[in-house]
Design a protein around this motif. Structure first.
Motif, short mmCIF file in Angstrom:
data_model
loop_
_atom_site.label_atom_id
_atom_site.label_comp_id
_atom_site.label_asym_id
_atom_site.label_seq_id
_atom_site.Cartn_x
_atom_site.Cartn_y
_atom_site.Cartn_z
N ASN A 211 2.28 11.37 3.15
CA ASN A 211 1.11 10.48 3.32
C ASN A 211 1.93 9.12 3.89
O ASN A 211 1.25 8.29 4.76
CB ASN A 211 0.34 10.10 2.35
N LYS B 12 1.51 7.05 7.34
CA LYS B 12 1.23 5.50 7.43
C LYS B 12 2.09 4.73 8.43
O LYS B 12 1.61 4.11 8.96
CB LYS B 12 1.03 4.99 6.03
N ASP C 203 2.51 12.56 -1.77
CA ASP C 203 2.67 11.31 -1.57
C ASP C 203 3.85 10.99 -0.49
O ASP C 203 3.52 9.83 0.30
CB ASP C 203 3.08 10.73 -3.06
N ASN D 185 1.03 -1.18 -0.08
CA ASN D 185 0.15 -0.02 -0.06
C ASN D 185 0.76 1.30 -0.05
O ASN D 185 0.59 2.15 -0.82
CB ASN D 185 -0.91 -0.01 1.09
N CYS D 186 1.80 1.29 0.91
CA CYS D 186 2.92 2.36 0.66
C CYS D 186 3.51 2.53 -0.75
O CYS D 186 3.74 3.52 -1.15
CB CYS D 186 3.93 2.19 2.10
N LEU E 269 1.04 4.11 -2.78
CA LEU E 269 0.78 5.53 -2.59
C LEU E 269 1.91 6.46 -3.08
O LEU E 269 1.75 7.34 -3.45
CB LEU E 269 0.72 5.72 -1.05
#
Length: 347
Positions: free
Chosen positions: A334, A338, A331, A296-297, A300
């Protein structure tokens, strides 16, 4: 007519000092001759104006000392010349590309480059680059009558690296700024997210950087100095996030992919840096939940986690000390958020 650039294979650089270095020893039989005339004839692709600008900027040394354009060279004079690379012969298309300009005066501008934008047109990227946008922007400047749209590109950063670039708006400004880069007088700070947690809180990496024999697009570190060019990176920890670390890097030199190659060399490649092995799990657990979190990272921020945060230099005309800083793009911020949440809630 569009701008003219050098037709080369574009390798995206952390910083590229666009500088030529010429060294001459005047012949024994040389008659007295103005140095600007001598160098105009001696240096390929140069003009009298370009040579005079270099002399005025202090980039021409005779026997180790700065001289004026009317200096008469003598037999056995030792001449060293530092000049920005000449503009060559490939047309650049002017395009109305949005530019995030955070500062501008009559002599330079500071641009905040987004990730994913190539700085310079070359094979495979002839349009959509920062320079295409600069050519269009310069042509629209009402305060610069006769401006040909030549963007004074003094340094570059990678396509997928975000952050600050200084652009010169005149040849004298470009020569002066290039001189500051050449002599390592520019203050450059980067933020990078790297795999693992360094044992120390700060350090300095001194290792030559040169192209890999296996893959010419990849740079390697050579701590023994056997290959490549001298390179120095100072780093310090900003925040430890269990399996990754946010660090600050200050460049003493500006070699191609310097930070990326140096951090891989010490075992901490940049997060999601595919070229240097950071696009796979390097630290952490084998749990499926963790693997999903990492993916997911990566989704992103589909690029190396590197941002040119700040830039400091002496104004080429006013001699005022200038300093500029920009925040992380969304980006990067974010992904940091996370990781902070992961460390906080995943015990």
């Amino acid at each position: 007519m569009g701008n003219q650039i050098e037709p080369e294979n574009f390798e995206e650089d952390e910083e590229v000092e666009l500088f030529e270095h010429h060294s001459f020893v005047v012949d024994k039989g040389q008659s007295l001759l103005r140095i600007d005339k001598f160098l105009t004839d001696k240096v390929a692709n140069s003009t009298r104006n370009r040579v005079q600008n270099a002399i005025e900027a202090g980039n021409v040394l005779v026997n180790g000392k700065q001289v004026k354009p009317n200096y008469k060279i003598k037999p056995l004079d030792e001449i060293k010349v530092y000049m920005e690379k000449p503009v060559m012969h490939t047309e650049v298309i002017a395009e109305p590309i949005a530019l995030d300009i955070i500062f501008e005066d009559d002599y330079l501008l500071i641009v905040n480059k987004p990730p994913g934008m190539v700085v310079h047109p070359a094979h495979g990227n002839w349009t959509g680059t920062l320079v295409n946008g600069l050519v269009y922007y310069f042509n629209q400047l009402p305060t610069l009558p006769g401006n040909t749209g030549r963007p004074g590109l003094v340094h570059r950063i990678d396509k997928d690296t975000s952050g600050l670039l200084v652009i010169a708006k005149s040849e004298i400004a470009m020569t002066n700024l290039a001189n500051q880069f050449f002599h390592h007088d520019i203050d450059r700070t980067y933020l990078a997210l790297v795999w693992g947690e360094p044992n120390e809180d700060e350090g300095t990496i001194v290792a030559h950087v040169g192209r890999s024999a296996k893959n010419r697009k990849v740079m390697e570190s050579f701590p023994d100095g056997s290959q490549g060019k001298h390179a120095v990176t100072h780093w310090k920890v900003i925040k430890r996030l269990r399996y990754v670390t946010l660090i600050q890097c200050n460049l003493e030199t500006g070699r191609t992919h310097q930070i990326r190659a140096h951090m891989k060399h010490i075992g901490h490649p940049l997060f999601n840096d595919a070229m240097y092995g950071g696009d796979k799990i390097r630290k952490g657990t084998q749990f499926a939940k963790y693997k999903t979190f990492i993916q997911n990272c990566f989704d992103l921020m589909p690029r190396q986690a590197l941002h040119a945060k700040s830039l400091g230099f002496v104004h080429p005309i006013t001699k005022e000390r200038m300093y500029f800083e920009t925040t992380l793009p969304s980006d990067f911020s974010n992904v940091l958020e996370k990781w902070e949440n992961y460390v906080k809630y995943e015990n």
